[in-house]
Design a protein around this motif. Structure first.
Motif, PDB file in Angstrom:
ATOM      1  N   LEU A 118       0.862  -1.178   0.000  1.00  0.00           N
ATOM      2  CA  LEU A 118       0.000   0.000   0.000  1.00  0.00           C
ATOM      3  C   LEU A 118       0.898   1.226   0.000  1.00  0.00           C
ATOM      4  O   LEU A 118       1.694   1.423   0.915  1.00  0.00           O
ATOM      5  CB  LEU A 118      -0.905   0.007   1.227  1.00  0.00           C
ATOM      6  N   LEU A 119       0.767   2.052  -1.017  1.00  0.00           N
ATOM      7  CA  LEU A 119       1.586   3.253  -1.156  1.00  0.00           C
ATOM      8  C   LEU A 119       0.709   4.473  -0.915  1.00  0.00           C
ATOM      9  O   LEU A 119      -0.208   4.756  -1.677  1.00  0.00           O
ATOM     10  CB  LEU A 119       2.204   3.309  -2.555  1.00  0.00           C
ATOM     11  N   VAL A 120       0.991   5.187   0.171  1.00  0.00           N
ATOM     12  CA  VAL A 120       0.183   6.347   0.549  1.00  0.00           C
ATOM     13  C   VAL A 120       0.917   7.616   0.130  1.00  0.00           C
ATOM     14  O   VAL A 120       1.939   7.970   0.711  1.00  0.00           O
ATOM     15  CB  VAL A 120      -0.081   6.373   2.065  1.00  0.00           C
ATOM     16  N   GLY A 121       0.393   8.276  -0.892  1.00  0.00           N
ATOM     17  CA  GLY A 121       1.024   9.489  -1.407  1.00  0.00           C
ATOM     18  C   GLY A 121       1.836   9.200  -2.648  1.00  0.00           C
ATOM     19  O   GLY A 121       2.774   8.418  -2.611  1.00  0.00           O
ATOM     20  N   GLY A 155       3.286  11.749  -4.734  1.00  0.00           N
ATOM     21  CA  GLY A 155       4.002  12.931  -5.217  1.00  0.00           C
ATOM     22  C   GLY A 155       5.263  12.475  -5.926  1.00  0.00           C
ATOM     23  O   GLY A 155       5.359  11.326  -6.366  1.00  0.00           O
ATOM     24  N   ARG A 156       6.245  13.353  -6.012  1.00  0.00           N
ATOM     25  CA  ARG A 156       7.460  12.984  -6.757  1.00  0.00           C
ATOM     26  C   ARG A 156       8.163  11.770  -6.157  1.00  0.00           C
ATOM     27  O   ARG A 156       8.534  10.834  -6.870  1.00  0.00           O
ATOM     28  CB  ARG A 156       8.420  14.180  -6.802  1.00  0.00           C
ATOM     29  N   PHE A 157       8.345  11.775  -4.839  1.00  0.00           N
ATOM     30  CA  PHE A 157       9.026  10.649  -4.194  1.00  0.00           C
ATOM     31  C   PHE A 157       8.192   9.378  -4.278  1.00  0.00           C
ATOM     32  O   PHE A 157       8.697   8.309  -4.631  1.00  0.00           O
ATOM     33  CB  PHE A 157       9.323  11.007  -2.736  1.00  0.00           C
ATOM     34  N   GLY A 158       6.906   9.486  -3.984  1.00  0.00           N
ATOM     35  CA  GLY A 158       6.030   8.332  -4.050  1.00  0.00           C
ATOM     36  C   GLY A 158       5.938   7.751  -5.451  1.00  0.00           C
ATOM     37  O   GLY A 158       5.887   6.533  -5.627  1.00  0.00           O
ATOM     38  N   LYS A 159       5.934   8.628  -6.445  1.00  0.00           N
ATOM     39  CA  LYS A 159       5.865   8.157  -7.829  1.00  0.00           C
ATOM     40  C   LYS A 159       7.103   7.349  -8.197  1.00  0.00           C
ATOM     41  O   LYS A 159       7.012   6.307  -8.858  1.00  0.00           O
ATOM     42  CB  LYS A 159       5.704   9.341  -8.778  1.00  0.00           C
ATOM     43  N   HIS A 160       8.272   7.809  -7.764  1.00  0.00           N
ATOM     44  CA  HIS A 160       9.502   7.069  -8.049  1.00  0.00           C
ATOM     45  C   HIS A 160       9.472   5.695  -7.385  1.00  0.00           C
ATOM     46  O   HIS A 160       9.910   4.698  -7.980  1.00  0.00           O
ATOM     47  CB  HIS A 160      10.725   7.855  -7.569  1.00  0.00           C
ATOM     48  N   ILE A 161       8.944   5.624  -6.163  1.00  0.00           N
ATOM     49  CA  ILE A 161       8.830   4.329  -5.498  1.00  0.00           C
ATOM     50  C   ILE A 161       7.881   3.425  -6.267  1.00  0.00           C
ATOM     51  O   ILE A 161       8.155   2.240  -6.473  1.00  0.00           O
ATOM     52  CB  ILE A 161       8.349   4.513  -4.046  1.00  0.00           C
ATOM     53  N   ALA A 162       6.750   3.977  -6.715  1.00  0.00           N
ATOM     54  CA  ALA A 162       5.772   3.186  -7.473  1.00  0.00           C
ATOM     55  C   ALA A 162       6.393   2.631  -8.753  1.00  0.00           C
ATOM     56  O   ALA A 162       6.178   1.461  -9.107  1.00  0.00           O
ATOM     57  CB  ALA A 162       4.553   4.043  -7.806  1.00  0.00           C
ATOM     58  N   LEU A 163       7.166   3.446  -9.452  1.00  0.00           N
ATOM     59  CA  LEU A 163       7.805   2.992 -10.692  1.00  0.00           C
ATOM     60  C   LEU A 163       8.784   1.856 -10.430  1.00  0.00           C
ATOM     61  O   LEU A 163       8.834   0.873 -11.182  1.00  0.00           O
ATOM     62  CB  LEU A 163       8.519   4.165 -11.367  1.00  0.00           C
ATOM     63  N   GLN A 164       9.558   1.978  -9.357  1.00  0.00           N
ATOM     64  CA  GLN A 164      10.517   0.922  -9.033  1.00  0.00           C
ATOM     65  C   GLN A 164       9.813  -0.360  -8.615  1.00  0.00           C
ATOM     66  O   GLN A 164      10.208  -1.465  -9.017  1.00  0.00           O
ATOM     67  CB  GLN A 164      11.458   1.397  -7.919  1.00  0.00           C
ATOM     68  N   LEU A 165       8.772  -0.244  -7.813  1.00  0.00           N
ATOM     69  CA  LEU A 165       8.026  -1.423  -7.394  1.00  0.00           C
ATOM     70  C   LEU A 165       7.374  -2.110  -8.584  1.00  0.00           C
ATOM     71  O   LEU A 165       7.306  -3.346  -8.649  1.00  0.00           O
ATOM     72  CB  LEU A 165       6.959  -1.026  -6.366  1.00  0.00           C
ATOM     73  N   ASN A 166       6.898  -1.314  -9.529  1.00  0.00           N
ATOM     74  CA  ASN A 166       6.304  -1.872 -10.737  1.00  0.00           C
ATOM     75  C   ASN A 166       7.332  -2.671 -11.537  1.00  0.00           C
ATOM     76  O   ASN A 166       7.057  -3.782 -12.007  1.00  0.00           O
ATOM     77  CB  ASN A 166       5.731  -0.742 -11.605  1.00  0.00           C
TER      78      ASN A 166
END
Length: 215
Positions: A5-8, A10-21
Motif C-alpha cells: 500500500l503506497l500512501v502518497g 508525489g514525486r518521491f512516491g511516484k519514483h517508489i511506485a515505478l521501481q516497485l512496478n
C-alpha cells in the motif's frame, strides 16, 4: 512478490511506485489528488482517491492484508503522522514512513512507524561521500558504523594480488568483489590481481574505510 500500500504519489512516491512496478510487486496507490492518481494508474495494480487520515477510508482498503504500507507524504507532517498512526492501529504489519527532519522521524517512530525513510538526509550523505572523493564511486550504508564502498584501486596496489595487500589484516576490511566495465566478479581469491581497470567493492567499518582510502 509483495502486496504494498503506497500512501502518497508525489514525486518521491511516484519514483517508489515505478521501481516497485519494475520489480513486479502488487501496488495499491492512494492520494487525495485526482491528477496524481490518474498519472500513476499505468504503473500500479490499483489506485484510489481518498484521504489517508480518514480511518474509515483506510479500513475499507483492508490494510491488514498488505505486506508493507509505505507513507511518502512529505509536505504535510500532521497528515503523515495521523496516517502512520491509523495504519498501525488498523493492524498494518509493517509501516514505513517518510521523514523530512530528525524530529519528524522521532515522532513517526513513536506513533506507529516500524521504519523511517529519510530521503533528503540519506541522499545528502551519499552525495557528500560520493563527490568529495575522486576514487569513491558508490556506497551503501548498512548501519551507523558499517558500509560497502565501491572504490578505485589505489595506485600503490596496482599489479599486486589481493593476498599481497592483505587488506583484511591491515585495515579489517573485506574485498567482496571486483568490477570491470560494469561487470561484477564475485569469485575472487587471494591470487586475484588488481589493475587500474578494476574497481573494488569493500566492506568494513566507516572508520577503517576512511583510514584505508583517505576519505
Amino acid at each position: 512478490m509483495k502486496s504494498i500500500l503506497l500512501v502518497g504519489v508525489g514525486r518521491f512516491g511516484k519514483h517508489i511506485a515505478l521501481q516497485l512496478n519494475q520489480l513486479g510487486h502488487q501496488v495499491m496507490a492512494i492520494d487525495c489528488n485526482e491528477e496524481r492518481i490518474n498519472a500513476i494508474l499505468p504503473f500500479v495494480t490499483n489506485a484510489q482517491i481518498g484521504d489517508s487520515t480518514n480511518v474509515d477510508f483506510l479500513r475499507s482498503l483492508g490494510v491488514r492484508n498488505f505486506d508493507v504500507c509505505i507513507v511518502t507524504i512529505g509536505s504535510d507532517f500532521q497528515s503523515s503522522l495521523e496516517t502512520t498512526s491509523n495504519l498501525k492501529e488498523l493492524g498494518a504489519p509493517l509501516v514505513v514512513s517518510r521523514a523530512q527532519r530528525d524530529v519528524h522521524a522521532k515522532f513517526l517512530l513513536r506513533n506507529g512507524a516500524d521504519e523511517v525513510l529519510y530521503p533528503e538526509k540519506q541522499l545528502a550523505k551519499w552525495a557528500a561521500i560520493r563527490y568529495a572523493s575522486n576514487h569513491i564511486l558508490d556506497y551503501i550504508e548498512l548501519d551507523e558504523t558499517h558500509a560497502i564502498f565501491e572504490v578505485s584501486v589505489p595506485e600503490s596496489w596496482i599489479g599486486l594480488s589481493i593476498g599481497q595487500i592483505d587488506i583484511r589484516k591491515k585495515y579489517n576490511i573485506n574485498i567482496m568483489a571486483v568490477k570491470k566495465d560494469g561487470v561484477m566478479k564475485m569469485s575472487i581469491t587471494p591470487d586475484t590481481l588488481l589493475s587500474d581497470e578494476l574497481t573494488m567493492l569493500v566492506l568494513g567499518e566507516y572508520k577503517d574505510l576512511q583510514k584505508c582510502f583517505h576519505i
